[in-house]
Design a protein around this motif. Structure first.
Motif, PDB file in Angstrom:
ATOM      1  N   GLY A  38      -8.004  28.884 -28.916  1.00  0.00           N
ATOM      2  CA  GLY A  38      -9.392  29.121 -29.300  1.00  0.00           C
ATOM      3  C   GLY A  38      -9.739  30.580 -29.542  1.00  0.00           C
ATOM      4  N   MET A  39      -8.815  31.494 -29.326  1.00  0.00           N
ATOM      5  CA  MET A  39      -9.112  32.919 -29.476  1.00  0.00           C
ATOM      6  C   MET A  39      -9.210  33.291 -30.949  1.00  0.00           C
ATOM      7  N   SER A  40     -10.085  34.226 -31.255  1.00  0.00           N
ATOM      8  CA  SER A  40     -10.246  34.660 -32.638  1.00  0.00           C
ATOM      9  C   SER A  40      -9.530  35.978 -32.919  1.00  0.00           C
ATOM     10  N   GLN A  41      -8.962  36.618 -31.895  1.00  0.00           N
ATOM     11  CA  GLN A  41      -8.216  37.858 -32.076  1.00  0.00           C
ATOM     12  C   GLN A  41      -6.850  37.745 -31.412  1.00  0.00           C
ATOM     13  N   GLU A  51       7.924  59.743 -34.240  1.00  0.00           N
ATOM     14  CA  GLU A  51       8.043  59.426 -35.669  1.00  0.00           C
ATOM     15  C   GLU A  51       7.123  58.325 -36.161  1.00  0.00           C
ATOM     16  N   GLN A  52       6.668  57.438 -35.256  1.00  0.00           N
ATOM     17  CA  GLN A  52       5.913  56.290 -35.755  1.00  0.00           C
ATOM     18  C   GLN A  52       5.044  55.646 -34.678  1.00  0.00           C
ATOM     19  N   TYR A  53       4.136  54.789 -35.141  1.00  0.00           N
ATOM     20  CA  TYR A  53       3.361  53.904 -34.283  1.00  0.00           C
ATOM     21  C   TYR A  53       3.897  52.499 -34.511  1.00  0.00           C
ATOM     22  N   THR A  54       3.926  51.701 -33.464  1.00  0.00           N
ATOM     23  CA  THR A  54       4.381  50.324 -33.588  1.00  0.00           C
ATOM     24  C   THR A  54       3.322  49.411 -32.985  1.00  0.00           C
ATOM     25  N   VAL A  55       2.878  48.448 -33.782  1.00  0.00           N
ATOM     26  CA  VAL A  55       1.908  47.454 -33.336  1.00  0.00           C
ATOM     27  C   VAL A  55       2.632  46.117 -33.272  1.00  0.00           C
ATOM     28  N   VAL A  56       2.556  45.458 -32.135  1.00  0.00           N
ATOM     29  CA  VAL A  56       3.173  44.150 -31.953  1.00  0.00           C
ATOM     30  C   VAL A  56       2.046  43.170 -31.625  1.00  0.00           C
ATOM     31  N   ALA A  57       1.944  42.105 -32.431  1.00  0.00           N
ATOM     32  CA  ALA A  57       0.873  41.123 -32.247  1.00  0.00           C
ATOM     33  C   ALA A  57       1.471  39.737 -32.062  1.00  0.00           C
ATOM     34  N   LEU A  76      -6.163  49.386 -39.825  1.00  0.00           N
ATOM     35  CA  LEU A  76      -5.162  48.351 -40.034  1.00  0.00           C
ATOM     36  C   LEU A  76      -5.819  47.007 -39.754  1.00  0.00           C
ATOM     37  N   ALA A  77      -5.684  46.082 -40.686  1.00  0.00           N
ATOM     38  CA  ALA A  77      -6.283  44.750 -40.535  1.00  0.00           C
ATOM     39  C   ALA A  77      -5.185  43.699 -40.494  1.00  0.00           C
ATOM     40  N   ILE A  78      -5.313  42.780 -39.559  1.00  0.00           N
ATOM     41  CA  ILE A  78      -4.418  41.636 -39.455  1.00  0.00           C
ATOM     42  C   ILE A  78      -5.303  40.400 -39.560  1.00  0.00           C
ATOM     43  N   GLU A  79      -5.035  39.561 -40.542  1.00  0.00           N
ATOM     44  CA  GLU A  79      -5.794  38.328 -40.710  1.00  0.00           C
ATOM     45  C   GLU A  79      -4.832  37.175 -40.887  1.00  0.00           C
ATOM     46  N   ALA A  80      -5.143  36.067 -40.273  1.00  0.00           N
ATOM     47  CA  ALA A  80      -4.281  34.890 -40.377  1.00  0.00           C
ATOM     48  C   ALA A  80      -5.152  33.651 -40.476  1.00  0.00           C
ATOM     49  N   GLU A  81      -4.703  32.730 -41.296  1.00  0.00           N
ATOM     50  CA  GLU A  81      -5.425  31.467 -41.441  1.00  0.00           C
ATOM     51  C   GLU A  81      -4.409  30.367 -41.649  1.00  0.00           C
ATOM     52  N   GLN A  82      -4.659  29.260 -40.999  1.00  0.00           N
ATOM     53  CA  GLN A  82      -3.734  28.138 -41.072  1.00  0.00           C
ATOM     54  C   GLN A  82      -4.541  26.845 -41.088  1.00  0.00           C
ATOM     55  N   ARG A  83      -4.199  25.995 -42.002  1.00  0.00           N
ATOM     56  CA  ARG A  83      -4.839  24.682 -42.081  1.00  0.00           C
ATOM     57  C   ARG A  83      -3.763  23.622 -41.983  1.00  0.00           C
ATOM     58  N   ASP A  84      -4.044  22.597 -41.231  1.00  0.00           N
ATOM     59  CA  ASP A  84      -3.138  21.463 -41.138  1.00  0.00           C
ATOM     60  C   ASP A  84      -3.610  20.430 -42.148  1.00  0.00           C
ATOM     61  N   SER A 104      -8.396  37.302 -36.650  1.00  0.00           N
ATOM     62  CA  SER A 104      -8.652  38.555 -37.338  1.00  0.00           C
ATOM     63  C   SER A 104      -8.652  39.670 -36.304  1.00  0.00           C
ATOM     64  N   ARG A 105      -8.050  40.802 -36.663  1.00  0.00           N
ATOM     65  CA  ARG A 105      -8.008  41.954 -35.766  1.00  0.00           C
ATOM     66  C   ARG A 105      -8.041  43.219 -36.592  1.00  0.00           C
ATOM     67  N   ARG A 106      -8.831  44.192 -36.196  1.00  0.00           N
ATOM     68  CA  ARG A 106      -8.918  45.488 -36.854  1.00  0.00           C
ATOM     69  C   ARG A 106      -8.532  46.564 -35.833  1.00  0.00           C
ATOM     70  N   ILE A 107      -7.680  47.503 -36.273  1.00  0.00           N
ATOM     71  CA  ILE A 107      -7.212  48.577 -35.407  1.00  0.00           C
ATOM     72  C   ILE A 107      -7.403  49.891 -36.145  1.00  0.00           C
ATOM     73  N   THR A 108      -8.179  50.798 -35.583  1.00  0.00           N
ATOM     74  CA  THR A 108      -8.341  52.121 -36.182  1.00  0.00           C
ATOM     75  C   THR A 108      -7.079  52.922 -35.892  1.00  0.00           C
TER      76      THR A 108
END
Length: 146
Positions: A38-41, A51-57, A76-84, A104-108
């Protein structure tokens, strides 16, 4: 006549604040709960090195074709949608919950993130995004006061 200590009222005040914080924590959660359907993020971890940033979701149940990753205005925006879409017409459902899921998740991103060189990969429901670091364009300078 019995004199009341000012500390007595402070103790009662601290007890009241403690109860209010407990009530708020029950309502909001700790922020450390495991991901649930049920989570939206999605829950993320963000790490850095020189050398870098690493985001793991965590993206359980999503395939890489269900997910969009993009950058706008250093965010940085991560969006996902799934329909059965599979529905058996002759099935007599008692309960049907797996029809639609979106996240949906937004990361500055930090100012030294190179938004032109971002890569992403997906493995067993875990999305890993790598953002290179660059030297800041303006590291600042001294301003003389007249």
């Amino acid at each position: 006549m019995d004199r009341q200590s000012p500390l007595d009222s402070m103790e009662a005040w601290f007890e009241q604040m403690s109860k209010q914080f407990e009530t708020a924590a029950d309502r909001w959660g700790t922020g450390l709960e495991p991901w649930s359907e049920g989570m939206s993020q999605p829950r993320i971890d963000m790490a850095e090195d020189d050398e870098q940033y690493t985001v793991v979701a965590d993206m359980p149940g999503f395939g890489k074709d269900d997910i969009e990753v993009y950058v706008t205005d250093n965010t940085l925006a991560i969006e996902a949608e799934q329909r059965d879409e599979t529905v058996a017409e002759e099935a007599n459902y008692i309960q049907q919950e797996r029809t639609h899921q979106s996240l949906s998740r937004r990361i500055t991103l930090p100012s030294d993130a190179d938004t032109e060189t971002i890569s992403a990969s997906m493995d067993d429901g875990v999305l890993t995004i790598t953002v290179s670091r660059v030297e800041p364009l303006d590291s600042g300078h001294q301003i003389d006061i007249e």
